[in-house]
Write an enzyme that holds these catalytic residues in place. Structure first.
Site, short mmCIF file in Angstrom:
data_model
loop_
_atom_site.label_atom_id
_atom_site.label_comp_id
_atom_site.label_asym_id
_atom_site.label_seq_id
_atom_site.Cartn_x
_atom_site.Cartn_y
_atom_site.Cartn_z
N VAL A 1 -29.25 -1.45 -0.31
CA VAL A 1 -29.82 -1.11 1.00
C VAL A 1 -30.87 -0.03 0.78
CG1 VAL A 1 -29.35 -0.13 3.27
CG2 VAL A 1 -27.72 -1.73 2.23
N ILE B 1 -12.65 -3.25 -0.68
CA ILE B 1 -11.51 -3.70 0.12
C ILE B 1 -11.71 -3.43 1.60
CG2 ILE B 1 -9.06 -3.25 0.59
CD1 ILE B 1 -8.63 -2.97 -2.39
N GLU C 1 -23.58 -6.00 -1.13
CA GLU C 1 -22.90 -5.27 -2.21
C GLU C 1 -23.88 -5.01 -3.35
OE1 GLU C 1 -20.97 -3.35 -4.83
OE2 GLU C 1 -19.95 -3.75 -2.92
N LEU D 1 -14.40 -5.77 3.14
CA LEU D 1 -13.98 -7.17 3.22
C LEU D 1 -12.89 -7.38 4.26
CD1 LEU D 1 -14.01 -8.04 -0.59
CD2 LEU D 1 -15.73 -8.63 1.13
N GLU D 2 -11.97 -6.42 4.37
CA GLU D 2 -10.93 -6.55 5.39
C GLU D 2 -11.52 -6.51 6.79
OE1 GLU D 2 -6.98 -4.77 3.09
OE2 GLU D 2 -7.91 -3.60 4.70
N HIS E 1 14.08 -21.66 -4.88
CA HIS E 1 13.24 -22.81 -4.56
C HIS E 1 13.56 -23.29 -3.15
CE1 HIS E 1 11.08 -26.59 -5.09
NE2 HIS E 1 12.15 -27.20 -4.56
N GLU F 1 -0.91 19.98 10.44
CA GLU F 1 -1.74 18.79 10.62
C GLU F 1 -2.70 18.99 11.78
OE1 GLU F 1 -3.88 15.73 10.86
OE2 GLU F 1 -2.52 15.78 9.15
N LYS G 1 -4.37 -3.42 9.68
CA LYS G 1 -3.46 -4.55 9.41
C LYS G 1 -3.03 -5.23 10.69
CE LYS G 1 -4.14 -3.44 5.32
NZ LYS G 1 -5.15 -2.47 5.73
#
Length: 506
Positions: A277, A222, A242, A225-226, A485, A70, A88
């Site tokens: 654009v 995605i 968009e 928008l996030e 429930h 890596e 997140k």
């Protein structure tokens, strides 16, 4: 005798599942290495992202001497370091901030002076990332994976040259099997130079040091928008440009796309769909973006402090040395493989974003496990029809299987059932009722074809849908399954009922 029994049982199980299998070898079953001692590792994985590190751990668990190369110096790839995980963290914490400012008063909570401490928010993000990357290093040690920090280049059919990250002597690794998992990078926009300060990719968007007054997001998928949601909640005026006529990307159901666009619009995000654009430039402290209708029309100039380029991602193969082995790529730069992830050199397999399919961390993880199983057992499996997608805006959007437009285009007769969260008792008590659950099923057999959710906790709820799709469930199977429930998941049950019969609460 024992090995023969295990082999027969494995083959028998696979045949019952309807899978074509190759007879497992003695080597594969025993998990031992019987080839030349000249081979230093049984498996070398190039890339330590979600696909690569999972493949490395799985290979070690199968008894294979394994190394993972890596170049970043931290495991987890784009996802963990500058993608899924840090975004997140910011989405969650910016939502809390926005909720305190705009939502808690109606819940009977009076709050005093609320201030944003962006530095602390970024610190919390980094602590999450650091803890998880160290966790993967621990798993490598626990499972006996050799972690090699450096850039791996293919120099021979069984040889990888590694330029160490921290300098020093170049290493050459030998491997019987090689798994390429080098991931992807943000697709650049022609004419816009990324500096990760004024014109940024998602990497720069999660590391801004102040809230921009105005942000333009190029791309309504995605990622756009996030990240647009994060900075809109923190006070930026966000405009999403968009090219297509709808947001969310091609996999999102059209009805869901319209709903989430309307909801995000109410939250303050502006949308320019069907817009392209034309050009852009940095002029002092301002970025100017020239746009026009996708079908042609009058040009308009948008001004912003920060422009986020989020038009997709492309496979990352720089420095990998594909040309040294004449390994083939397609017109989009994806490494060409067969159904068992093999290149034209069958001991070299490829998984994740650098090859075909959706660029999703969990898809790469499944492929990593399957590729190793092909090496160790002779068979593996990933059901590409049951890979979920999630957008972590608020409300969340999640789906699995086919969209309604896909099913309609196929000519198949189908049924649709929906249920709104506004009729769900838990959503109402939570004062969080935007969105709905939608089922699409084969009209004749009631078998589920697709499930789409826009609403609270959609990203968790979709797991039930993935399981249902994986096992070929009908809507009636879901409708006749008891759901606790009061829970949000009752909306899932009611949408299923609405597909084959009638929902109770709407």
């Amino acid at each position: 005798m024992l090995l023969q029994t295990i082999s027969a049982r494995s083959a028998s199980t696979s045949l019952r599942l309807g899978k074509k299998v190759a007879a497992p070898s003695l080597y594969a079953i025993a998990g031992r290495r019987f080839y030349s001692s000249e081979t230093e590792h049984d498996v070398v994985v190039i890339g330590g992202g979600p696909g690569g590190y999972v493949a490395a751990i799985k290979a070690a668990q199968e008894g294979l001497k394994t190394a993972c190369v890596e170049k970043r110096g931290a495991l987890g790839g784009t996802c963990l370091n500058v993608g899924c995980i840090p975004s997140k963290s910011l989405l969650n914490n910016s939502h809390i901030y926005h909720q305190i400012n705009h939502d808690v008063k109606k819940r009977g909570i009076d709050v005093g002076d609320v201030k944003l401490n962006l530095g602390q928010m970024m610190k919390a993000k980094e602590e999450s990332v650091s803890g998880l990357t160290k966790g993967i290093e621990f798993l490598f040690k626990k499972n006996g994976v050799d972690y090699i920090k450096g850039t791996g280049t293919l120099v021979g059919e069984h040889e990888i040259k590694v330029n160490p990250l921290e300098g020093g002597e170049v290493k050459t690794l030998k491997a019987k099997n090689i798994i390429i998992a080098t991931g992807s990078e943000a697709t650049p926009f022609p004419g816009l130079e990324i500096d990760e300060k004024k014109i940024v990719t998602s990497t720069g968007a999660i590391a801004l040091t102040e809230v921009p007054k105005k942000m333009v997001v190029i791309g309504g998928g995605i990622i756009g928008l996030e990240m647009g949601s994060v900075w809109s909640r923190l006070g930026a005026e966000v405009t999403v440009v968009e090219y297509l006529g709808a947001i969310g990307g091609p996999g999102m159901d059209a009805e869901v796309s319209k709903n989430i666009q309307r909801t995000l619009g109410k939250q303050g995000i502006k949308f320019k769909t069907g817009t392209k654009v034309v050009s852009g430039s940095v002029e002092g402290e301002t970025v100017k973006i020239n746009v026009e209708a996708a079908k042609g029309g009058k040009e308009e100039t948008l001004e912003a402090d920060v422009v986020l380029v989020a038009i997709g991602r492309r496979p990352y193969t720089e420095g990998l040395g594909l040309e040294n082995l004449d390994l083939e790529t397609d017109e989009r730069g994806r490494i060409v493989i067969d159904s068992e992830y093999r290149t034209k050199l069958p001991h070299i397999r490829v998984i994740g974003d650098v090859t075909f399919g959706a660029m999703l961390a969990h898809k790469a993880e499944e492929e990593g496990i399957a590729a190793v199983e092909y090496i160790s057992k002779g068979y593996g499996h990933v059901n590409y029809g049951a890979i979920p997608s999630v957008m972590y805006t608020h409300p969340e959007v999640a789906w699995v299987g086919q969209s309604e437009q896909d099913v309609k285009a196929s000519g198949k007769e189908y049924s649709v059932g929906t249920f709104p969260f506004s009729a769900n008792s838990r959503a109402k008590t939570n004062l969080d009722t935007d969105g709905f659950v939608k089922f699409i099923a084969d009209k004749e057999t009631d078998r589920i074809l697709g499930i789409h959710i826009v609403g609270p906790n959609a990203g968790e709820m979709i797991a039930e849908g993935v399981l249902a799709l994986e096992y070929g469930a009908s809507c009636e199977d879901i409708g006749r399954t008891s759901h606790a429930h009061p829970t949000l998941s009752e909306a899932f049950k009611e949408a299923a009922m609405a597909t084959y019969s009638k929902a109770i609460h709407s």
